[in-house]
Every structure is written in C-alpha cells, then in structure tokens.
Design a protein around this motif. Structure first.
Motif, short mmCIF file in Angstrom:
data_model
loop_
_atom_site.label_atom_id
_atom_site.label_comp_id
_atom_site.label_asym_id
_atom_site.label_seq_id
_atom_site.Cartn_x
_atom_site.Cartn_y
_atom_site.Cartn_z
N TYR A 190 1.12 -1.58 0.14
CA TYR A 190 0.31 -0.12 -0.60
C TYR A 190 0.85 1.18 -0.25
N LEU A 192 2.03 4.80 0.49
CA LEU A 192 2.30 6.15 1.52
C LEU A 192 2.35 7.29 0.92
N ALA A 194 1.84 10.33 1.43
CA ALA A 194 2.37 11.97 2.00
C ALA A 194 4.72 11.03 2.00
N ARG A 195 4.49 9.55 1.78
CA ARG A 195 6.23 10.21 1.73
C ARG A 195 5.98 10.30 -0.27
N LYS A 198 6.08 14.26 -0.69
CA LYS A 198 7.63 14.15 0.10
C LYS A 198 8.34 13.22 0.84
N PRO A 199 10.14 12.94 0.11
CA PRO A 199 10.13 12.54 0.89
C PRO A 199 10.46 12.46 2.57
N TRP A 200 11.03 11.82 3.26
CA TRP A 200 11.64 11.71 4.59
C TRP A 200 13.52 12.56 4.71
N PRO A 201 12.78 13.42 5.26
CA PRO A 201 13.75 14.41 4.76
C PRO A 201 15.28 13.75 6.11
N TRP B 109 3.29 11.30 10.48
CA TRP B 109 2.77 12.46 9.21
C TRP B 109 2.95 11.62 7.76
N ASP B 110 3.07 10.27 8.00
CA ASP B 110 2.94 9.81 6.70
C ASP B 110 2.25 8.65 6.58
N SER B 111 0.90 8.71 7.54
CA SER B 111 0.16 7.46 8.23
C SER B 111 -0.87 7.85 6.63
N TYR B 112 -1.64 6.65 6.98
CA TYR B 112 -2.64 6.57 6.02
C TYR B 112 -4.10 7.04 6.08
N LYS B 116 -3.24 15.83 8.16
CA LYS B 116 -1.94 16.43 7.99
C LYS B 116 -2.13 17.78 8.45
#
Lengths: 226, 169
Positions: A190, A192, A194-195, A198-201, B109-112, B116
């Motif tokens: 699945y 994510l 958000a990643r 925007k990649p993990w900084p 922040w990256d959770s489904y 945010k």
C-alpha cells in the motif's frame, strides 16, 4: 556490565507446554488431516489448518476444547516491505527488514495468512494459535461470528486492512477507516502517499544538547562518534 | 448588537466587550488523543489552573463554547465530526491547535489515516508546538489569544477579515 558468553548464545525455543501438547493432541483427533502443520512458539502451539476447516477448527476449539474466549483475529502479509532505505542513507524512518519473503512459525503457502488466538478463561495457559493460508487471488475465509460473536469487529478490521473477505459475516463494513476509503492500508504494497509527495527528510535541524558547543557539525547527531 | 455588526461600536464599549470576552472563554472539551490527557493536567489541573485566566472548560455543548482546543491526532475518520462541532459553535469562536499532531500530523505525517494538520478543515488561531507541549506553552497560547481578543475589532469577523495565526514559541 560484561556479559557472560553463555548469555549471548541463542537459547533453544521452549518445548510445548503440557497443556499445549494436550490441546494439540485433541485438535489432531478432531480435525485429522485438516491440520497442515503445527509448531511450538514460546510454549504454545501454533496450528496451521486448511482454509476449508477454518470455521470447524473454531467450533472444535470452543466446544470440545473449552476455549471460550477469542483473543483476537488478525491478518499477516508476509511480503517484504518494498520501501526499505539503502544502508547508510539518511532515511532512518524504516527499521532494517528482510528483503526476501520469509514465513513465521508453522510456515505459509503464500503471502496472506489469517491468524487467531483462542483461549480459556477457566484453565490457565490453555490456548491455541490458529493460522490459515489465503491464496492471493481468492482472499475468502469462513466467518467466525456464528461461533464467537466477538469475531465481528475483528473480521471487519481484517477486511478493511487486508481485504480478506469473511463469508457469512453479518455486515462487512468499514470500522476504523472512513467509509469512502479505498485500498487496504496494512498490505505491505500500500503506497504511503505522503512519502511519495515528500520524501523522509532524515535527521535535520537537530539542535545541540544544552552545554554542548553550538555550530559544531559532529556534536549534535546522536553521539555515535563517542 | 446592531452597533457591533455595523462596526460602529464606540471605543469604550468595544474595550468593555473585548475585556468580557477575553476573561470568559468557554473552552470545549474535545479530547482526541494523548494530548487531551496532557491538556487536563497542564491546563485544568491545580498547578497551572487555567481558570485563573478566565478560561472555563465546562461547556455542556459546542453551542455554548467560544474556544476549541484541538488536542491530539486528527484522523480522517474524525475530521467530519470536528468540522461539525466547530460549525455548531457560535461566532466569535477561536481554535487552538495543540501539539505537533494537530498542527501538521506530527510523527504520523506519513500515515494512511491521519489528517496532516487540523488547519485543513477548520481555521486555526493559535498553533502550540510540542509533543506534547509544555504546560507553559499551552498557557502562553491562551494568553496570546487573549491579547489578540483584546485588540480585536468585533466587527472584523462580520467583514470577513482574517488575521495571521499566532505561533507560540
């Protein structure tokens, strides 16, 4: 503190507890060749049953073995996590994970497995861990609600998180997720989103610890150099 | 309050109105996650005691509340309920976003499942950073909000004027 050499050696897995061996013998007598495999895990018995015997094994556990309490039903996706950071990169968000498909106690035929734990409220340490494999193209299993009414919400959660379909469940609806949610978020593939955006900084903007000189590049990051 | 809505409140009356609003903020109890426990200890507890600032954390319904503190992780499942409760509150109403999770998603922040930032669904007046925030930060957020209320023209909201949110810290 110096560790003794004996403590670092891998300790052998505990054998089956007496109650677990007893439970296994009675399960084998009742279910026969529906048991694909069984193994010991920390003294308890893990029994992998054929998918068509999933509900019958619950009935046997409840009626013959006296396991009156359903601890939980869950799903397993054995696929390795696709997004694991390269070694040495700044991405510290994902712990090291196997890159190949590995299976836990009692094995598996494929990627998806159902897992359930039933136990007795009257007899101490009397519990059975049940597993069954679900083929990738047909994620159906019999519902346990008729046997354990408490299975209702567990199966709804497994349905929305993994996409497992429980035949005979009274109302397979979303439980934790919004009703318009798409996808099965606990599957390893699945995305994510958000990643993706925007990649993990990585570890940035780490302030120096109080008392340490500010502006020193090496000082703030975790103290590994010391 | 024809004077207020027309924006022609005399200065002394406006001062009195703002002074009254500032020291009778009814705060809606809206515990979303672990920050709600922190809020109970850091705001309502006897050591920090937010009631000495005139914040009253006992409205029986959002229709009696002036202030809502979003304390904790906002999930997509809970977001519609938050919006509905906010819309039930009568104007003028204020929102404090307490903690990293409510501000921007925080460590999730990256959770489904996590929204945010609560500012995606309702306008936020004060952001209090921290995971969870120190009690002093929460109190400062309330004091800064009270200062803003004191300097506010009550007709601003009817005219649709929006101000930049306050960030504590």
């Amino acid at each position: 503190m110096a560790e003794s050499p004996a403590a670092t050696e891998t300790e052998p897995l505990p054998e089956l507890r007496e109650q677990a061996a007893d439970a296994l013998a009675r399960l084998q007598a009742e279910l026969g060749d529906a048991i694909v495999e069984h193994a010991a895990a920390f003294g308890d018995v893990v029994v992998r049953v054929r998918r068509d015997a999933w509900r019958r094994s619950a009935q046997v556990c409840k009626q013959q073995l006296g396991c009156d309490y359903l601890s939980f039903i869950g799903g397993i996706d054995w696929m390795p996590t696709p997004a694991v950071a390269e070694e040495g990169s700044a991405d510290t968000s994902t712990p090291a994970q196997p890159k190949e498909q590995t299976y836990g106690t009692a094995g598996s035929d494929g990627r998806y497995q159902l897992l359930a734990v039933v136990e007795s409220t009257r007899r101490k340490s009397w519990r059975v861990i049940l597993k069954t494999d679900l083929p990738d193209d047909d994620l159906h299993a019999d519902s346990w609600v008729a046997v354990y009414p408490g299975a209702d919400w567990h199966e709804r959660e497994a349905w929305e998180m993994y996409g497992f379909v429980f035949d005979g469940h009274p109302s397979l609806r979303h439980l934790y997720l919004p009703s318009e949610f798409e996808g099965h978020p606990l599957r390893k593939d699945y995305p994510l989103l958000a990643r993706e955006v925007k990649p993990w900084p990585g570890l940035v903007d780490v302030e120096p610890m109080p008392g340490e000189p500010a502006g020193d590049e090496d000082a703030p990051d975790g103290g590994e150099a010391a | 309050m024809g004077l207020v809505s027309s924006g022609k409140t005399p200065k002394p009356l406006q001062h009195l109105l703002n002074y009254s609003r500032k020291y009778s903020l009814w705060m809606l109890q809206w515990g979303l996650a672990c920050c709600a426990i922190e809020m109970g200890a850091a705001l309502a507890g006897p050591r920090y005691d937010v009631m000495r600032l005139g914040v009253i954390p006992f409205p029986a319904s959002p229709r009696q509340a002036d202030l809502i503190v979003i304390s904790g992780t906002v999930t997509d499942k809970m977001a519609p309920a938050i919006k509905r409760l906010y819309e039930q509150m009568p104007d003028p109403k204020y929102v404090i976003s307490m903690g990293s999770c409510a501000n921007c998603g925080g460590p999730y922040w990256d959770s489904y499942s996590v929204t945010k930032g609560v500012d995606q669904i309702i306008p936020v007046d004060v952001y209090v950073p921290g995971f969870p925030p120190r009690p002093e930060a929460c109190i400062q957020g309330i004091v800064l909000l009270q200062q803003r209320i004191m300097s506010e023209d009550p007709a601003e909201r009817w005219r649709g004027v929006t101000r930049e949110p306050i960030v504590v810290g």
